[in-house]
Enzyme design. Structure first.
Site, short mmCIF file in Angstrom:
data_model
loop_
_atom_site.label_atom_id
_atom_site.label_comp_id
_atom_site.label_asym_id
_atom_site.label_seq_id
_atom_site.Cartn_x
_atom_site.Cartn_y
_atom_site.Cartn_z
CE1 TYR A 168 -22.57 40.63 -12.04
CE2 TYR A 168 -22.43 38.59 -10.74
CZ TYR A 168 -22.04 39.43 -12.00
OH TYR A 168 -21.13 38.66 -12.72
CD GLU A 212 -16.38 41.31 -15.89
OE1 GLU A 212 -17.04 40.78 -16.57
OE2 GLU A 212 -16.19 41.10 -14.82
CG ASP A 255 -19.21 41.65 -13.97
OD1 ASP A 255 -19.56 42.93 -13.92
OD2 ASP A 255 -19.85 41.12 -14.71
#
Length: 703
Positions: free
Chosen positions: A296, A7, A83
């Site tokens: 993350y 991304e 993601d």
């Protein structure tokens, strides 16, 4: 060559280095497709046929998509590495659709941008999770329907900008709290503090008990006088109470708790914290190698992987000693979002990358600020301290008094630091003297202070995020954007760190409470979030979930819209919304027999509850081309009234009688000189346009 699609372009260089020359890493820069604004109601969704969506490539992503198609044609294999969350899964699916990839196409999942994590993901690919995609699609469709329909009603009825499923429920929480603040009635009370002396020290002791009844505040001056009289000139140390308490380290951070802590501690906005976390996740160049600094950032989990725990415990033992290894159990997350299952807490990617060692590196990078360092340090300390021993603190309470009244002095000190060897010592309170049971203390003074109870404070961004999480409104990835949307719509403003609703915000909630009661209720919104999450688990069907919500919601929309539009002022028939060649407008339902079309304010305009003093029409707030706001009459151009602008009669300079009509006068006027091609002056008749006689005129030659 194999193409890996991520991304963020900030990841490309790092992952490219980890994978080598056999791979090409490219980025989508977020979503590449979204719902169209075509079809019935401009929803991009066929609500009558199982909510079939129509997707279009976003205008600013067409070049990127073309480049991706070109790369995919040349590639031996295309690997999707977006993601690891609901939105990332949807982007991967859209890529597979646009690039015509096979159903079993490889999908990588990694939760940190490190060499080990990328290598593990490449060796263990999976397929796109279609249930997770269905969950995201259902959520997006629902938000589109509610957003468009609710916004349309609000604009027609109240000239407000927008509404939304999560946005409106959150706004109601803020407005409800504002109402509580306004209803608050302050009450007076008194505090009482004894100033004592043991011969060496002055000691301040707040009131504790009177006639065996515990007291925190006194309700009147009479009570103050009564307690003061009972205190006397001398008091004794009645007893010394000591206790030891164990303070456990806090759980590692998840998205919501990290946002709350960073906002409260550093005074940052939710959106700023989100940007900083993204930077830390995408990483920085450390010792010649670009690497992610934290895992993350969108997660509801406080769990740490077994691999990380093993590494962390080895590090703690080596740095601090085995006695500081903790035994905290990993707690089961309550209400964990199924879309985030498998995620870890937000933690550092390396225990050896201490805040102190990273400070110099961060300073050399212009992208990273002191706020980046503070948040990294916060994450590092919270994660590692969770795996360390608890701290022990001794609390001492000294009760000083007589047989009627007593005062209390408290203090605390650390007797075993535990995890504080990493984080640094916390705040402690010293007694200020060495108490001896039975010792006498002289009463130097009794200080009373009259105070009033204060209303509850306005919500901070941190508090709103906590409320959204506690009540199940939205999800971690939407908390920050929801607050930003409310601010952008001017439904709330930020004042001295607090979020305060505006008049428009309160106006919107008042209307929604009456017409959409259920749909702005926090409990109902939370239940809907759970249903959307269940789609991913296969426990709920996408179409059935949307149908149930849509049916009830549209009934309320139709009712509100009929009331909002009213009747035609020309013939009395109901007004309707019509989609025309140049957009939607409100017109008469009897068209073409009646051609009434309502003149509507632009998005930048706001109708006011005030009448024009000149013609009696309604006033409106407008913005000119220079961005300046002014209030004018809606009857323009027939009425040119502008509030605050006084019309002054023009003073005409009469030069002589008009030689053409003999009746009018020649006066000085401004105009354009065609010969000289510049503005100038001329003489014109006051009987214009009946008399069009003009003469040249030069003010400099005036006698």
């Amino acid at each position: 060559m194999k193409v890996v699609i991520v991304e963020s372009p900030n990841k490309c260089e790092t992952i490219q280095k980890y994978l080598g020359s056999d791979y090409k890493v490219v980025a989508t820069k977020g979503h590449i497709r979204d719902l169209a604004t075509s079809g019935k109601g401009g929803l991009g969704v066929d609500c009558e046929h199982d909510f079939a969506p129509t997707y279009i490539i976003l205008r600013d992503k067409k070049r990127i998509v073309n480049d991706l198609k070109a790369d995919a044609k040349k590639a031996d294999e295309v690997i999707l590495a977006t993601d690891p969350d609901r939105e990332g899964e949807a982007i991967a699916w859209h890529l597979a659709e646009v690039l015509h990839l096979p159903a079993n196409n490889k999908r990588l999942e990694f939760h940190e941008i490190t060499k080990e994590a990328i290598k593990h993901a490449i060796e263990n690919p999976r397929q796109i999770d279609l249930k997770l995609v269905a969950s995201q699609e259902a959520r997006r469709i629902l938000d589109r329907i509610v957003g468009f329909k609710l916004s349309d009603v609000l604009q027609r009825k109240n000239n407000l900008r927008s509404g939304g499923r999560v946005q409106s429920a959150t706004l109601k929480l803020i407005v409800d709290h504002e109402r509580e603040i306004r209803k608050f009635v302050p009450e007076e009370y008194w505090t009482l503090v004894a100033k004592l002396n043991d011969g060496e020290h002055t000691i301040e002791a707040p009131i504790y008990k009177y006639k065996d009844k515990e007291i925190t505040k006194l309700v009147s001056q009479h009570d103050v006088d009564e307690v003061s009289a009972a205190t006397g000139q001398e008091l004794k140390i009645l007893r010394i109470e000591k206790s030891v308490r164990t303070i456990n380290p806090k759980l590692p951070f998840k998205t919501s708790t990290l946002q709350q802590e960073a906002i409260s501690r550093f005074g940052l906005s939710a959106s700023k914290v989100s940007h900083i976390l993204q930077d830390l996740y995408e990483g920085i160049n450390v010792n010649g190698e670009h690497t992610g600094l934290i895992t993350y950032i969108r997660t509801v989990s406080t769990h740490l992987s077994d691999t990380y725990v093993t590494r962390a415990k080895e590090y703690i033992q080596k740095r601090f000693g085995a006695e500081y290894l903790g035994h905290m159990e990993q707690l089961k997350d309550e209400g964990e979002d199924t879309a985030n299952s498998g995620h870890e807490a937000i933690r550092p990617t390396s225990n050896h990358r201490t805040p102190a060692s990273l400070r110099v590196v961060l300073k050399q990078n212009k992208k990273f600020t002191n706020a980046h360092f503070k948040i990294y340090e916060l994450i590092y300390n919270r994660t590692l301290s969770f795996l360390m021993t608890s701290k022990k603190e001794e609390t001492t309470n000294v009760i000083i008094g007589n047989d009627q009244v007593s005062y209390k002095v408290s203090g605390n000190k650390t007797i075993y630091p535990g995890y504080e060897v990493l984080t640094g010592p916390g705040e402690h309170k010293d007694l200020g003297f060495t108490p001896v049971e039975g010792a006498s203390l002289k009463v130097v003074d009794l200080v009373s202070e009259k105070k009033s109870t204060t209303p509850p404070p306005h919500y901070s961004e941190a508090k709103i995020i906590k409320l959204m999480e506690d009540k199940g409104i939205g999800r971690p990835s939407t908390y920050s954007s929801t607050i930003s949307t409310l601010q952008n719509r001017t439904y709330v403003v930020k004042e001295k760190g607090a979020i305060v609703p505006t008049k428009n915000g309160e106006k919107a909630v008042e209307f929604l409470e009456k017409k959409f009661t259920k749909f702005v209720d926090a409990h109902f919104t939370s239940e809907m979030e759970d249903k959307l999450d269940k789609i991913q688990a296969g426990a709920s069907g996408r179409t059935e979930t949307l149908k149930d919500y849509y049916k009830d919601f549209m009934e309320k929309v139709d009712e509100a819209m009929k009331e909002a539009l009213g009747n035609c002022p020309k013939c009395g028939a109901p007004l309707v919304r019509v989609k025309g060649k140049y957009g939607s407008f409100t017109g008469c339902s009897r068209y073409p027999d009646c051609d009434y079309k309502k003149k509507e304010p632009k998005a930048s305009e706001e109708l006011l509850d005030k009448k024009c003093p000149k013609c009696g029409a309604q006033l409106i707030k407008r913005t000119n081309k220079k961005g300046k706001v002014f209030i004018a009459c809606t009857n323009f151009p027939k009425c040119r009234y502008i509030e605050g602008k006084q019309e002054q009669p023009k003073k005409l300079e009469i030069i002589k009688k008009c030689p053409a009509c003999k009746d009018g006068n020649l006066v000085v006027r401004k105009g354009w000189n065609k010969v000289k091609k510049q503005p100038g002056f001329f003489l014109g008749c006051t009987n214009y346009p009946k008399c069009r006689h003009i003469e040249e005129y030069d003010p400099s030659k005036k006698e």
